[in-house]
Write a protein that holds these residues in place. Structure first.
Motif, mmCIF file in Angstrom:
data_model
loop_
_atom_site.group_PDB
_atom_site.id
_atom_site.type_symbol
_atom_site.label_atom_id
_atom_site.label_comp_id
_atom_site.label_asym_id
_atom_site.label_seq_id
_atom_site.Cartn_x
_atom_site.Cartn_y
_atom_site.Cartn_z
ATOM 1 N N VAL A 156 11.237 -1.415 5.039
ATOM 2 C CA VAL A 156 11.430 -1.106 3.617
ATOM 3 C C VAL A 156 10.797 -2.211 2.757
ATOM 4 C CG1 VAL A 156 13.147 -0.835 1.806
ATOM 5 C CG2 VAL A 156 13.454 0.324 3.984
ATOM 6 N N THR A 157 10.989 -3.457 3.196
ATOM 7 C CA THR A 157 10.394 -4.575 2.444
ATOM 8 C C THR A 157 8.865 -4.476 2.424
ATOM 9 O OG1 THR A 157 12.261 -5.985 3.084
ATOM 10 C CG2 THR A 157 10.258 -7.074 2.287
ATOM 11 N N GLN A 158 8.273 -4.155 3.573
ATOM 12 C CA GLN A 158 6.810 -3.999 3.622
ATOM 13 C C GLN A 158 6.345 -2.813 2.780
ATOM 14 O OE1 GLN A 158 5.726 -3.823 7.756
ATOM 15 N NE2 GLN A 158 5.696 -6.064 7.963
ATOM 16 N N TYR A 159 7.138 -1.769 2.758
ATOM 17 C CA TYR A 159 6.791 -0.590 1.965
ATOM 18 C C TYR A 159 6.675 -0.956 0.490
ATOM 19 C CZ TYR A 159 7.574 3.773 -0.576
ATOM 20 O OH TYR A 159 7.500 4.819 -1.462
ATOM 21 N N PHE A 160 7.675 -1.665 -0.024
ATOM 22 C CA PHE A 160 7.633 -2.044 -1.441
ATOM 23 C C PHE A 160 6.555 -3.089 -1.717
ATOM 24 C CE2 PHE A 160 11.996 -0.266 -1.416
ATOM 25 C CZ PHE A 160 11.873 0.588 -2.487
ATOM 26 N N ASP A 161 6.285 -3.974 -0.750
ATOM 27 C CA ASP A 161 5.168 -4.923 -0.932
ATOM 28 C C ASP A 161 3.832 -4.192 -1.037
ATOM 29 O OD1 ASP A 161 6.905 -7.030 -0.889
ATOM 30 O OD2 ASP A 161 6.585 -7.507 1.245
ATOM 31 N N THR A 162 3.681 -3.151 -0.215
ATOM 32 C CA THR A 162 2.444 -2.354 -0.271
ATOM 33 C C THR A 162 2.305 -1.660 -1.604
ATOM 34 O OG1 THR A 162 2.546 -2.016 2.120
ATOM 35 C CG2 THR A 162 1.139 -0.526 0.854
ATOM 36 N N MET A 163 3.389 -1.059 -2.101
ATOM 37 C CA MET A 163 3.356 -0.398 -3.403
ATOM 38 C C MET A 163 3.013 -1.383 -4.507
ATOM 39 S SD MET A 163 3.981 2.835 -3.031
ATOM 40 C CE MET A 163 4.469 3.296 -4.684
ATOM 41 N N LYS A 164 3.516 -2.597 -4.385
ATOM 42 C CA LYS A 164 3.229 -3.623 -5.384
ATOM 43 C C LYS A 164 1.745 -3.990 -5.396
ATOM 44 C CE LYS A 164 4.510 -8.333 -6.728
ATOM 45 N NZ LYS A 164 5.350 -9.506 -6.381
ATOM 46 N N GLU A 165 1.120 -4.151 -4.188
ATOM 47 C CA GLU A 165 -0.293 -4.506 -4.105
ATOM 48 C C GLU A 165 -1.181 -3.392 -4.627
ATOM 49 O OE1 GLU A 165 -1.154 -5.585 -0.139
ATOM 50 O OE2 GLU A 165 0.055 -7.428 -0.161
ATOM 51 N N ILE A 166 -0.800 -2.145 -4.340
ATOM 52 C CA ILE A 166 -1.599 -1.017 -4.841
ATOM 53 C C ILE A 166 -1.543 -0.959 -6.359
ATOM 54 C CG2 ILE A 166 -1.765 1.498 -4.890
ATOM 55 C CD1 ILE A 166 -0.863 1.499 -1.975
ATOM 56 N N GLY A 167 -0.405 -1.180 -6.897
ATOM 57 C CA GLY A 167 -0.274 -1.144 -8.355
ATOM 58 C C GLY A 167 -0.952 -2.312 -9.028
ATOM 59 N N ALA A 168 -1.024 -3.456 -8.369
ATOM 60 C CA ALA A 168 -1.634 -4.638 -8.983
ATOM 61 C C ALA A 168 -3.155 -4.591 -8.956
ATOM 62 C CB ALA A 168 -1.150 -5.909 -8.275
ATOM 63 N N SER A 169 -3.743 -3.794 -8.075
ATOM 64 C CA SER A 169 -5.200 -3.726 -7.970
ATOM 65 C C SER A 169 -5.750 -2.774 -9.020
ATOM 66 C CB SER A 169 -5.597 -3.268 -6.566
ATOM 67 O OG SER A 169 -6.985 -3.146 -6.474
ATOM 68 N N GLY B 95 10.830 8.274 -3.676
ATOM 69 C CA GLY B 95 12.252 8.293 -4.042
ATOM 70 C C GLY B 95 13.078 7.483 -3.082
ATOM 71 N N PRO B 96 14.337 7.104 -3.479
ATOM 72 C CA PRO B 96 15.193 6.308 -2.584
ATOM 73 C C PRO B 96 15.475 7.008 -1.277
ATOM 74 C CG PRO B 96 16.021 6.250 -4.829
ATOM 75 C CD PRO B 96 14.940 7.284 -4.815
ATOM 76 N N GLY B 97 15.636 8.364 -1.354
ATOM 77 C CA GLY B 97 15.923 9.083 -0.126
ATOM 78 C C GLY B 97 14.745 9.175 0.798
ATOM 79 N N ALA B 98 13.548 8.987 0.224
ATOM 80 C CA ALA B 98 12.352 9.093 1.059
ATOM 81 C C ALA B 98 12.113 7.856 1.889
ATOM 82 C CB ALA B 98 11.126 9.348 0.189
ATOM 83 N N VAL B 99 12.715 6.765 1.526
ATOM 84 C CA VAL B 99 12.514 5.526 2.289
ATOM 85 C C VAL B 99 13.004 5.689 3.711
ATOM 86 C CG1 VAL B 99 13.110 3.088 2.437
ATOM 87 C CG2 VAL B 99 12.635 4.136 0.217
ATOM 88 N N ARG B 100 14.174 6.379 3.861
ATOM 89 C CA ARG B 100 14.701 6.602 5.204
ATOM 90 C C ARG B 100 13.736 7.460 6.018
ATOM 91 N NH1 ARG B 100 19.504 5.860 7.426
ATOM 92 N NH2 ARG B 100 20.348 5.301 5.395
ATOM 93 N N ASP B 101 13.143 8.474 5.351
ATOM 94 C CA ASP B 101 12.193 9.316 6.091
ATOM 95 C C ASP B 101 10.973 8.508 6.538
ATOM 96 O OD1 ASP B 101 13.857 11.439 5.645
ATOM 97 O OD2 ASP B 101 12.808 12.096 3.825
ATOM 98 N N ILE B 102 10.488 7.640 5.636
ATOM 99 C CA ILE B 102 9.336 6.810 6.016
ATOM 100 C C ILE B 102 9.695 5.905 7.174
ATOM 101 C CG2 ILE B 102 7.775 4.988 5.214
ATOM 102 C CD1 ILE B 102 7.977 6.217 2.437
#
Length: 285
Positions: A239-252, A263-270
């Motif tokens: 989950v931590t890596q997932y949000f780090d990835t989203m942060k890098e994509i948004g910063a570029s 969504g929050p429920g999708a994190v479990r699916d990922i």
């Protein structure tokens, strides 16, 4: 050479022909001579002993049926000891020499190809000189030098020869250029292969470091937080890596749009998908 009051002056490098009542008597050397005209003495004419040059242009055909104009320069002179022969035996010296030059050139050049004619022009000159020396010595003339100064093919043949030469040089240039491009491509491919090899080593080391870091994190978290399992720790890391990835994509600023469940429920699916993939990969091994 001048004559006055029965006296005659013969200039340097010249001789005079002395006659008596029309009959040859003597050859007068340079200097002053007495010619009493009352006894029938007279000067029939003079002869120069200087080297003279005759340029002869002869058109002929080579063995490969190419018409060429050969220009020969003949350097000759009258011999003082045979001055009488040079004066009496020939009426037109230049025409006689020209006839011999025509004969030798038109007998020699048709045996040679055009390229060989240019290469063997010294042999042609030697043949002309030998023939002239043998023929003209009987008439009191010495052949000093014979030169083939020019060989002129037909203008269309000359243009074709230049085009052939230009095409050959262009072909050599094209081969050299292609060889240079080949070397550049080989060097570029070698550099690219070396770059990919080093990049692969870097990625392998990076992944090894990530694996080692995750292992240490899992072990440290399990020891410090009682009651947690390795699965709980892995879920949190993912989950931590997932949000780090989203942060890098948004910063570029140059990143493309990426549509993923966020969504929050999708994190479990990922998490389940990643974990199932890892488990399937381990079971396949």
């Amino acid at each position: 050479m001048g004559q006055a009051f029965g006296c005659l002056q013969v200039d340097q490098s010249n001789v005079a022909i002395k006659e008596q009542f029309g009959k040859f008597v003597d050859v007068l050397e340079p200097g002053c001579h007495c010619l009493p005209w009352c006894f029938g003495y007279q000067v029939a004419g003079g002869l120069s002993l200087r080297v003279q040059q005759l340029d002869v242009r002869c058109e002929t055909k080579t063995k490969d049926n190419v018409f060429v104009t050969v220009v020969a320069s003949i350097q000759y002179r009258a011999m003082a000891e045979k001055a009488s022969d040079a004066f009496y035996k020939l009426s037109n010296t230049k025409a006689q020499i020209q006839a011999y030059v025509f004969d030798v050139i038109r007998a020699s050049v048709p045996k040679l190809l055009l390229d060989d004619t240019f290469e063997q022009k010294n042999d042609i000159a030697k043949a002309v000189e030998d023939e002239l020396e043998k023929a003209m010595s009987a008439y009191g003339y010495e052949i000093v030098q014979t030169l083939i100064v020019d060989i002129e093919p037909d203008i269309n043949v000359k243009r074709a020869m230049n085009e052939i030469n230009a095409a050959a040089r262009l072909r050599v240039a094209a081969n050299e250029k292609a060889e240079a491009e080949k070397i550049l491509q080989i060097k570029r491919a070698e550099g690219e292969a070396e770059s990919k090899y080093l990049s692969g080593l870097g990625i392998a080391r990076q992944r090894q470091a990530i694996v080692d870091g995750l292992r240490d994190s899992v072990l440290a978290f399990s020891e410090n937080v009682p009651g947690t399992s390795a699965k709980d720790v892995m879920d949190m890391v993912l989950v931590t890596q997932y949000f780090d990835t989203m942060k890098e994509i948004g910063a570029s600023s140059k990143s493309s749009s990426v549509f993923i469940p966020h969504g929050p429920g999708a994190v479990r699916d990922i998490t389940s998908q990643i974990r199932d993939g890892l488990l399937q990969g381990n079971s396949a091994q």
